[in-house]
Design a protein around this motif. Sequence first.
Motif, short mmCIF file in Angstrom:
data_model
loop_
_atom_site.label_atom_id
_atom_site.label_comp_id
_atom_site.label_asym_id
_atom_site.label_seq_id
_atom_site.Cartn_x
_atom_site.Cartn_y
_atom_site.Cartn_z
N GLY A 138 0.82 -1.21 0.00
CA GLY A 138 0.00 0.00 0.00
C GLY A 138 0.86 1.26 0.00
N TYR A 139 1.88 1.27 0.86
CA TYR A 139 2.79 2.42 0.90
C TYR A 139 3.65 2.46 -0.36
N PHE A 140 4.07 1.29 -0.82
CA PHE A 140 4.96 1.21 -1.98
C PHE A 140 4.25 1.70 -3.25
N LEU A 141 2.99 1.27 -3.44
CA LEU A 141 2.25 1.66 -4.64
C LEU A 141 1.96 3.15 -4.69
N THR A 142 1.83 3.78 -3.53
CA THR A 142 1.64 5.23 -3.50
C THR A 142 2.80 5.92 -4.19
N TYR A 143 4.01 5.44 -3.93
CA TYR A 143 5.20 6.00 -4.59
C TYR A 143 5.25 5.61 -6.06
N ILE A 144 4.95 4.34 -6.36
CA ILE A 144 5.03 3.85 -7.74
C ILE A 144 4.05 4.59 -8.64
N PHE A 145 2.82 4.80 -8.18
CA PHE A 145 1.80 5.44 -9.00
C PHE A 145 2.15 6.90 -9.31
N ASP A 146 2.96 7.50 -8.47
CA ASP A 146 3.37 8.88 -8.71
C ASP A 146 4.65 8.98 -9.54
N SER A 147 5.27 7.85 -9.82
CA SER A 147 6.53 7.87 -10.57
C SER A 147 6.26 7.92 -12.07
N ASP A 148 7.27 8.32 -12.81
CA ASP A 148 7.17 8.38 -14.27
C ASP A 148 8.44 7.79 -14.86
N ASN A 149 8.75 6.58 -14.42
CA ASN A 149 10.00 5.94 -14.80
C ASN A 149 9.72 4.53 -15.29
N ALA A 150 9.93 4.30 -16.57
CA ALA A 150 9.65 2.99 -17.16
C ALA A 150 10.54 1.90 -16.56
N MET A 151 11.79 2.25 -16.20
CA MET A 151 12.70 1.26 -15.66
C MET A 151 12.20 0.71 -14.33
N ILE A 152 11.62 1.57 -13.51
CA ILE A 152 11.08 1.11 -12.22
C ILE A 152 9.97 0.10 -12.46
N ILE A 153 9.10 0.37 -13.41
CA ILE A 153 7.99 -0.53 -13.70
C ILE A 153 8.51 -1.86 -14.22
N LEU A 154 9.53 -1.83 -15.07
CA LEU A 154 10.12 -3.07 -15.60
C LEU A 154 10.74 -3.91 -14.48
N ILE A 155 11.38 -3.25 -13.52
CA ILE A 155 11.97 -3.96 -12.39
C ILE A 155 10.87 -4.61 -11.56
N ILE A 156 9.78 -3.89 -11.34
CA ILE A 156 8.65 -4.43 -10.58
C ILE A 156 8.07 -5.65 -11.29
N LEU A 157 7.90 -5.56 -12.61
CA LEU A 157 7.37 -6.69 -13.38
C LEU A 157 8.29 -7.90 -13.29
N MET A 158 9.59 -7.66 -13.31
CA MET A 158 10.54 -8.76 -13.21
C MET A 158 10.48 -9.41 -11.84
N VAL A 159 10.36 -8.60 -10.80
CA VAL A 159 10.24 -9.15 -9.44
C VAL A 159 8.98 -9.99 -9.33
N MET A 160 7.87 -9.50 -9.89
CA MET A 160 6.62 -10.26 -9.90
C MET A 160 6.80 -11.59 -10.62
N LEU A 161 7.49 -11.55 -11.74
CA LEU A 161 7.66 -12.74 -12.57
C LEU A 161 8.52 -13.78 -11.88
N VAL A 162 9.63 -13.36 -11.30
CA VAL A 162 10.52 -14.29 -10.59
C VAL A 162 9.82 -14.88 -9.37
N SER A 163 9.15 -14.02 -8.61
CA SER A 163 8.46 -14.48 -7.40
C SER A 163 7.35 -15.48 -7.73
N SER A 164 6.55 -15.16 -8.74
CA SER A 164 5.45 -16.04 -9.10
C SER A 164 5.97 -17.38 -9.63
#
Length: 239
Positions: free
Chosen positions: A52-78
Amino acid sequence: MNNTIQTISLTHLMIAFIPVAVILVILFKWSLNTKSAFYAVSRMLGQLLLVGYFLTYIFDSDNAMIILIILMVMLVSSSWIALRMVKTRRRTLFYNAFFAIALGGGTVLFIISQWVLNLDPWYFPRYMVPLAGMIFSNSMNSVSLAAERLYAELNRSVPLAEARKIALQAALIPIVNSLFAVGLVSIPGMMTGQILSGVSPLIAARYQIMVMCMIFGAAGISAACFLGLAGAGVVASKK
């Protein structure tokens, strides 16, 4: 009518844990694995508070690299969590699960985000992250069910081709059931959330149709891909 979502106080939120406590007591009384359930609930609580706290920061960001890192973490974890039920083969099957979820989930995520929603920018965090979460989690569940059933059938000396069919059918049971039930037995999460926030039920229904299509597609493709790779590994190991 007030269309704003009601804020849940921490005191009221604690009331939601009453049914959880009841289940934990039942598990304890029946001498079942209470620790695992308690750990799962505790981990859920911690993860959701953090996200909840993390997404508050993510939703306000404008950085494609951050989103790609998040997607990779999701992919590895899943991919790792998907193999929880086949722990003895977890390390050897990890890359199969990773590729399967990446192919099935990643393809569906691209179609939905770029062709259906036409996100601008393409990585628009408020859409991309929740969509990826829904897609990868459903792909994870289908791969997990497929892996467990495949090796259960192989251990019963069922031929590989038949075992894969049984495993794929088992992997799709939850999502097929949800397709039958949606609108009759349940109003799913995204549609409920949009209706609670004041969106027209007709518009919410369109989004939910999109969601049901994407999780069915991602789950099916990921499971089929995993079973194909795992089956090839079984054949290779017998040579």
